[in-house]
Design an enzyme around this catalytic site. Structure first.
Site, PDB file in Angstrom:
ATOM      1  N   HIS A  30     -42.500 -13.621  21.859  1.00 12.08           N
ATOM      2  CA  HIS A  30     -41.891 -13.445  23.184  1.00 12.08           C
ATOM      3  C   HIS A  30     -40.381 -13.268  23.078  1.00 12.08           C
ATOM      4  O   HIS A  30     -39.781 -12.507  23.824  1.00 12.08           O
ATOM      5  CB  HIS A  30     -42.234 -14.640  24.076  1.00 12.08           C
ATOM      6  N   ASP A  72     -46.561 -11.207  21.044  1.00 13.00           N
ATOM      7  CA  ASP A  72     -46.066 -12.088  22.122  1.00 13.00           C
ATOM      8  C   ASP A  72     -46.929 -13.340  22.199  1.00 13.00           C
ATOM      9  O   ASP A  72     -48.147 -13.274  22.345  1.00 13.00           O
ATOM     10  CB  ASP A  72     -46.102 -11.340  23.454  1.00 13.00           C
ATOM     11  N   SER A  94     -39.030 -11.184  30.424  1.00 10.43           N
ATOM     12  CA  SER A  94     -40.090 -12.068  30.888  1.00 10.43           C
ATOM     13  C   SER A  94     -40.219 -12.001  32.413  1.00 10.43           C
ATOM     14  O   SER A  94     -40.553 -10.947  32.950  1.00 10.43           O
ATOM     15  CB  SER A  94     -39.817 -13.499  30.391  1.00 10.43           C
TER      16      SER A  94
END
Length: 805
Positions: free
Chosen positions: A778, A744, A671
């Protein structure tokens, strides 16, 4: 002729080789067995203990679902991901077994009546704690079960299927009565998507600003609106001893909460028109009070869509918000309203006003108090004590006030920077009041609070503590603190007067277990669990909290892992640095030590620690602070320079120690850590490889702010471009492995980020590999996907770091 033939053969081989490279590892691969075993090790159960410390519920989970499970039908709409067959979220982590342990007998009992192939969630104790409710999710429906603690038996109590699409599926009324949301239709009746729509999808703006974050899975068409309405509509059911009674009419019920006296419901009902810019939680809504039969008592507010919320982290809509029950009164609702029109830059002595209205809700609202920062919620105690939180995200400031409702007075108890970990006094310990609500516990004749800090950051590392906070002197006196050499924190205070506590204790070599301790009697701690080490392959791995200093004087730390049996005499090792940047307004706060060397090493799918078993040194949680350089400066004003300072200091320190080979260093992150990684590779040549998972690489795709940056792209275009590694893709020549979940769901990290960065690096002749994981959001969950990810990372490190000459 032979030459032409040979050239054609050579050309064919070259093309074939390129195709092989492009299609390399098309099937799932697995990492070395030791890594696979570490990943798939069964985690220790989670525990929940009743207030009398007699019964413990142990909840067991499997490690990872299969990709086939992830690939079940899914609808993505209004910011939600739903299983269309059972009216529930499609991506959940379930409990697979329950056990009950009698702490007095030290005996574990199996529970009869549990569903086969249990997929449980939403576990809560009944008011008297003699029963435990949970949901069970099957392929076709969600059901509600109740465990009778005395008989150790689970029974199905719901006849109608539950609707858990918008969360908050049920609440206990009393030991025999539960209120829950049920479905109003069956999946077969879902709207069918027309082959030919009635017309195009049209959106428009008529001059009113609507800055919105880059949410995923939004409503995009009239058909999506129909889907959301169908799946989100629910009916409240009152179940008393197995008899189901309707409460009110079907509606899109975002949330509902029971009054302390259990006579009223506070409901948030979503309204049309549904937004195409924000998620379901931001749709127009109605806040109202009903009785338990569903009869409307009072409409508190009609709230617009949050589309109109002004950008900036301390700004808010100019409407009421934060509706909640007051826990220390029978039926009183509180809420906040802005006094500055919701605009933080507007001059105002007070930012918010907090109001209250009590049953029967036919009078006028009463002003309770005002706050000088944004209202952040209240922890209630009694008529004399409540703690009011105020926050300023842009200033990273927290204030806690003492509110006395009997006098109508409010005074500051303390304030601190959110990033000042050393100055955190802890959170107030709570206990049940006569309504069964958790309220502030007072001790020493009401003059002090018990404060529990489960982190306890200090210059010696994290040392959790329990303290007495004096309401008169406003000083915190620590009465217990974790000993150095272990990591122990207080899970619950079972008896505040006798200081009987439930703690969780661990060390580098001791797996976390739970204990009952008594500070007054000073007797030996009583172990109530005996979990064993799920990671024997990590025995002997060396863990150390290292300290080093960056060139401008800011102190940094990281968690260093070295292979079992390693000594410096064996020479320097290839090194993996794994990190996630954080913003600070204060250099002193950035320099504080966070974490503990004495914690037991546990592994998640995303950890880099696996590679210590393969001969690598791993610097995990390497501090990457981004610090504001002056009063009127913001941390990101020199983001790249500070990233370089952080990384360089870690490299210099570990190479000077003789631990790391300066020619064999990789950097990675997930991330915002992936964003960091791409930037370091774009602006330095210090690394042999990079691993970037599910990152955002073009900040112009998040134009209304990101992380703690609240300036928009149009206010600071140079900043957005300078911080985007995509802008410097032509400079990324260090081999970089990009991994992204194709589903995601995180705000800002659309998969297009990795797609475009891969194309840009490839187009400029860089070395790059892009792995697109099917069905993954994610965070990655599918067993095959996670194992393959660990294999990809291992192969990348072996080829470009360990194999570097």
């Amino acid at each position: 002729m032979k030459m032409i033939k040979h050239c054609l053969i050579a050309l064919t081989l070259m093309i074939s080789a390129k195709l092989v490279i492009a299609q390399d590892a098309a099937n799932y691969q697995t990492p070395p067995k030791v890594i696979e075993d570490l990943l798939l090790a069964k985690p220790t159960p989670s525990v929940s203990i009743d207030g009398k410390a007699i019964w413990m519920l142990l909840s067991e989970r499997n490690s990872y679902p299969t990709v086939e499970e992830l690939g079940q039908p899914e609808i993505r709409v209004a910011g939600l991901r739903l299983n269309p067959n059972n009216f529930s979220p499609s991506r959940q982590t379930f409990i697979n077994n329950f056990l009950l342990k009698n702490l007095k007998e030290n005996k574990v009992y199996a529970i009869s009546g549990l569903p086969a192939n249990l997929l449980a969630g939403s576990v809560t104790w009944s008011p008297s704690e003699n029963k435990i409710a949970f949901t069970h999710t099957s392929n076709s429906k969600v059901e509600l079960y109740v465990i009778d603690v005395a008989t150790k038996k689970a029974s199905l109590v719901s006849k109608k299927a539950l609707n858990t699409v918008l969360g908050s599926p049920y609440t206990w009324i009393d030991d025999n009565t539960i209120l829950y949301k049920s479905t109003v239709s069956v999946a077969a009746n879902a709207p069918k998507k027309p082959i030919t729509p009635k017309g195009p999808t049209i959106q428009q703006s008529l001059g009113k600003a609507a800055p919105s974050p880059t949410y995923q899975d939004l409503i995009k068409s009239p058909y999506d609106e129909q889907l959301f309405q169908f799946y989100a509509t629910a009916q409240l059911i009152l179940n008393k001893n197995g008899v189901e009674t309707l409460s009110g009419n079907p509606c899109i019920l975002s949330s509902f909460s029971l009054s302390p006296d259990k006579k009223y419901l506070l409901q948030k009902q979503l309204q049309q028109p549904f937004s195409y810019l924000v998620t379901a939680n931001g749709f127009p809504s109605k806040m109202l009070v009903t009785d338990l039969t569903g009869k409307k008592v009072k409409v508190l507010a009609e709230l617009p869509s949050t589309e109109g919320t002004p950008s900036g982290y301390d700004n808010t809509q100019n409407v009421p918000r934060s509706f909640d029950w007051r826990d220390d009164e029978a039926a009183t609702i509180t809420w906040a309203e802005p006094l500055d029109s919701g605009l933080i830059k507007k001059q105002a002595e007070y930012r918010d006003a907090i109001y209250a209205i009590s049953a029967p809700f036919d009078g006028s609202a009463k002003l309770l108090f005002k706050t000088k920062l944004r209202y952040g919620g209240t922890t209630w105690g009694n008529e004399n004590i409540a703690l009011v939180n105020e926050i300023s995200r842009s200033k990273q400031l927290i204030r806690v006030n003492l509110f006395n409702s009997s006098k109508g007075s409010i005074e500051l108890l303390f304030e601190r920077n959110q990033t000042d970990a050393y100055g955190n006094p802890g959170s107030p310990v709570t206990s049940k009041n006569k309504y069964g609500r958790d309220v502030i516990t007072t001790i020493d004749n009401g003059s002090k609070l018990l404060m529990n800090n489960t982190t306890g950051s200090s210059p010696k590392g994290d040392l959790p503590f329990l303290a007495k906070f004096d309401l008169t002197t406003k000083q915190n006196e620590i009465i217990w603190r974790c000993n150095e050499g272990i990591y122990e924190y207080i899970v619950d205070v079972l008896d505040a007067n006798n200081l009987t506590l439930l703690s969780r204790k661990e060390s580098q070599k001791e797996v976390p277990n739970y204990y009952i301790k008594n500070l007054k009697l000073k007797i030996a701690d009583q172990a109530i669990t005996n979990f064993t080490n799920p990671y024997p392959a990590l025995d002997g791995v060396i863990k150390e909290k290292i300290k080093y200093k960056r060139a401008d004087g800011v102190d940094l730390t990281g968690d260093l892992y070295l292979p079992a049996g390693y000594t410096k005499e064996k020479g320097p090792l290839p090194l993996v640095i794994w990190a996630y940047p954080r913003e600070f307004n204060s250099a002193a706060d950035a320099a504080q030590i966070r974490g503990s060397k004495d914690r037991f090493t546990t592994l998640s799918w995303g950890s880099p620690i696996y590679y210590v078993t393969q001969g690598y040194a791993v610097l995990d949680n390497a501090e990457m602070p981004i610090v504001a350089s002056g009063k009127d400066k913001k941390p990101n004003d020199n983001f790249i320079d500070q990233l370089k300072l952080n990384a360089e200091s870690a490299i210099i320190h570990l190479t000077d120690l003789g631990i790391a080979d300066k020619n064999k260093i990789a950097v990675g992150g997930h991330s915002y850590g992936a964003f960091m990684t791409a930037n370091l590779l774009a602006h330095t040549n210090w690394f042999k490889a990079g691993i970037a998972r599910s990152g955002a690489y073009n900040r112009t795709l998040t134009p209304f702010g990101f992380q703690n940056e609240d300036r928009t792209y149009w206010q600071a275009p140079e900043l957005y471009n300078a911080m985007s590694p995509f802008s410097y893709a032509d400079k990324i020549k260090t081999p970089i492995l990009l991994i992204h979940g194709e589903a995601d769901d995180n705000t800002g990290t659309y998969p297009i980020n990795s797609e475009r960065l891969f194309a840009a690096i490839k187009g400029n002749g860089g070395t790059v590999r892009f792995v697109y994981l099917p069905y993954e959001a994610h965070g990655y969950r599918g067993k095959e996907n996670v194992l393959h990810t660990l294999w990809e990372q291992f192969q990348w490190l072996e080829k470009y770091v360990k194999g570097t000459k």
